[in-house]
Scaffold this motif. Structure first.
Motif, short mmCIF file in Angstrom:
data_model
loop_
_atom_site.label_atom_id
_atom_site.label_comp_id
_atom_site.label_asym_id
_atom_site.label_seq_id
_atom_site.Cartn_x
_atom_site.Cartn_y
_atom_site.Cartn_z
N GLY A 102 -46.67 -4.31 59.35
CA GLY A 102 -46.48 -2.94 59.79
C GLY A 102 -46.15 -1.94 58.71
O GLY A 102 -45.76 -0.81 59.01
N CYS A 103 -46.35 -2.32 57.44
CA CYS A 103 -45.93 -1.42 56.36
C CYS A 103 -46.97 -0.35 56.05
O CYS A 103 -46.66 0.61 55.33
N ALA A 130 -58.21 -12.68 44.40
CA ALA A 130 -58.21 -11.37 43.76
C ALA A 130 -58.16 -11.40 42.24
O ALA A 130 -57.75 -12.38 41.62
N ASP A 131 -58.57 -10.27 41.65
CA ASP A 131 -58.32 -9.97 40.24
C ASP A 131 -56.94 -9.35 40.07
O ASP A 131 -56.33 -9.46 39.00
N ARG A 132 -56.46 -8.69 41.13
CA ARG A 132 -55.18 -8.00 41.07
C ARG A 132 -54.57 -7.99 42.46
O ARG A 132 -55.27 -7.81 43.45
N VAL A 133 -53.26 -8.20 42.53
CA VAL A 133 -52.53 -8.16 43.79
C VAL A 133 -51.57 -6.97 43.74
O VAL A 133 -50.76 -6.86 42.80
N VAL A 134 -51.66 -6.11 44.73
CA VAL A 134 -50.78 -4.94 44.86
C VAL A 134 -49.80 -5.20 45.99
O VAL A 134 -50.21 -5.57 47.10
N VAL A 135 -48.52 -5.02 45.71
CA VAL A 135 -47.47 -5.24 46.70
C VAL A 135 -46.99 -3.89 47.21
O VAL A 135 -46.64 -3.00 46.43
N LEU A 136 -47.00 -3.74 48.54
CA LEU A 136 -46.52 -2.50 49.17
C LEU A 136 -45.08 -2.65 49.62
O LEU A 136 -44.63 -3.74 50.00
N ALA A 137 -44.37 -1.52 49.59
CA ALA A 137 -42.98 -1.49 50.04
C ALA A 137 -42.90 -1.58 51.55
O ALA A 137 -43.87 -1.31 52.27
N ALA A 138 -41.73 -1.94 52.05
CA ALA A 138 -41.47 -1.88 53.48
C ALA A 138 -41.58 -0.44 53.95
O ALA A 138 -41.20 0.50 53.24
N GLY A 139 -42.13 -0.23 55.14
CA GLY A 139 -42.21 1.10 55.71
C GLY A 139 -40.90 1.49 56.35
O GLY A 139 -39.96 0.69 56.42
N PRO A 140 -40.81 2.73 56.83
CA PRO A 140 -41.84 3.78 56.74
C PRO A 140 -41.93 4.36 55.34
O PRO A 140 -41.09 4.11 54.49
N GLY A 141 -42.99 5.15 55.14
CA GLY A 141 -43.20 5.75 53.84
C GLY A 141 -43.54 4.74 52.77
O GLY A 141 -43.05 4.82 51.65
N TRP A 168 -43.86 -13.45 45.01
CA TRP A 168 -42.99 -13.62 46.17
C TRP A 168 -41.60 -13.04 45.92
O TRP A 168 -40.97 -12.52 46.84
N GLN A 169 -41.11 -13.09 44.70
CA GLN A 169 -39.81 -12.51 44.40
C GLN A 169 -39.78 -11.02 44.71
O GLN A 169 -38.76 -10.49 45.16
N VAL A 170 -40.89 -10.34 44.47
CA VAL A 170 -40.99 -8.91 44.79
C VAL A 170 -41.24 -8.71 46.28
O VAL A 170 -40.59 -7.90 46.95
N LEU A 171 -42.20 -9.47 46.82
CA LEU A 171 -42.59 -9.30 48.22
C LEU A 171 -41.44 -9.66 49.16
O LEU A 171 -41.24 -8.98 50.19
N LYS A 172 -40.68 -10.69 48.84
CA LYS A 172 -39.59 -11.13 49.71
C LYS A 172 -38.59 -10.01 49.94
O LYS A 172 -38.09 -9.82 51.06
N LYS A 173 -38.25 -9.25 48.90
CA LYS A 173 -37.31 -8.15 49.04
C LYS A 173 -37.80 -7.13 50.06
O LYS A 173 -37.03 -6.63 50.88
N GLU A 174 -39.10 -6.85 50.03
CA GLU A 174 -39.67 -5.87 50.96
C GLU A 174 -39.73 -6.43 52.37
O GLU A 174 -39.51 -5.70 53.35
N SER A 221 -37.91 -4.81 55.62
CA SER A 221 -38.62 -4.53 56.86
C SER A 221 -37.94 -5.19 58.06
O SER A 221 -37.83 -4.57 59.13
N HIS A 222 -37.49 -6.43 57.87
CA HIS A 222 -36.81 -7.13 58.95
C HIS A 222 -35.50 -6.43 59.32
O HIS A 222 -35.18 -6.25 60.50
N ALA A 223 -34.76 -5.99 58.31
CA ALA A 223 -33.49 -5.29 58.57
C ALA A 223 -33.73 -3.98 59.30
O ALA A 223 -32.99 -3.61 60.22
N HIS A 224 -34.81 -3.29 58.92
CA HIS A 224 -35.13 -2.01 59.59
C HIS A 224 -35.50 -2.25 61.04
O HIS A 224 -35.13 -1.47 61.94
N ALA A 225 -36.26 -3.34 61.30
CA ALA A 225 -36.66 -3.63 62.68
C ALA A 225 -35.49 -3.99 63.56
O ALA A 225 -35.51 -3.77 64.78
#
Length: 282
Positions: free
Chosen positions: A62-63, A221-232, A266-272, A276-280
């Protein structure tokens, strides 16, 4: 092994930078929220997809991953910011792209052959020529003997093969893929991932591949982009995937380099994900 990661997406452009296939500049998407307010799905996103580059986008549920894909396709106009396709501002649908959805988008009244040929017929190609090209693509995706089957007569993996051929037959320079294999069992999924890599390696398209599966992202992929937890949401990190090509996903996931990449991302993604879980939970 050196893992390349940065919190800023791309290095400063050179004086004569090559044209990106897709470039999002300061893109923000807002929607009407409950109670008369607004909800900001993505905020101030800068993202550049190079020509012939395979980019996977990961982030918490949902990010806003699919929102960015819809912006790149022209299905969604951003509230602010610019979308460029090969250097030109995007207006309306992105005619340089093909979009593979998570859900099956085949026409149930058409056979496999007719589904694959449909796009060429819509472009006014002669029926005989369109069907000949469709038969060639049926063979490429391993369905030569199933031309006359309707979608309900095919397995999930077969339908995905037809959808992939349906997109690639149009020879789009850009592929937009929204978790296209997520509904498949793990064995079929890995077969489809290998199938995609084989087809992509022949005539490399620019790919934006949205997935929840980090292993899938790294494998393809050639590159993996990690998105922050939403919103924004916005990109918070990117990782260059240096695994050699050609790749076989079941084999490459056993390598030390793959495991090190997985740990770092995963170290970066896990934080996001935790945010997200805390926001939900409120």
């Amino acid at each position: 092994m050196t893992i390349t990661m940065s919190s800023t997406l791309r290095p400063p452009p050179s004086k004569v930078a090559p044209l990106a296939a897709v470039e999002l500049k300061n893109v923000t998407c807002q929607f009407a929220g409950s109670g008369g307010g607004t909800y900001t799905a993505v905020s101030d996103v800068d993202l550049r997809i190079e020509d012939a580059e395979f980019v996977a986008v990961v982030g918490p549920t949902g990010c806003g991953k699919s929102t960015l894909l819809n912006v790149a396709s022209g299905l969604l106009e951003p509230s602010s910011g610019d979308v460029l396709v090969f250097g030109k501002p995007l207006s309306g649908l992105n005619r340089q792209s093909a979009y593979l959805f998570q859900a099956d988008a085949l026409m149930p009244w058409r056979t496999a052959l007719d589904n694959i040929a449909a796009g060429l017929l819509f472009r006014n190609m002669r029926k005989a020529e369109a069907e000949a090209q469709a038969r060639d693509w049926l063979a490429r995706v391993g369905l030569r003997a199933h031309a006359d089957r309707y979608p309900h007569q095919m397995s999930g993996g077969m339908r995905k093969r037809v959808a992939l051929a349906q997109a690639l037959i149009l020879d789009p320079p850009i592929l937009l893929m929204d978790e296209p294999f997520s509904a498949l069992d793990i064995q079929t999924r890995q077969l489809m991932e290998d199938e995609l890599l084989q087809l992509w390696s022949v005539n490399r398209k620019s790919v934006i591949f949205v997935t929840h599966d980090l292993e899938e992202a790294i494998s393809l992929a050639d590159r993996v982009v990690v998105l922050a937890a939403g919103p924004g949401t916005r990109p918070v990190a990117e990782f260059n995937i240096t695994l050699p090509r050609p790749r076989e996903v079941s084999e490459i996931r056993m390598t030390q380099e793959f495991l090190e990449l997985h740990t770092a991302i995963w170290q970066v993604l896990k934080k996001e994900v935790l945010k997200s879980h805390a926001h939900a939970q409120g």
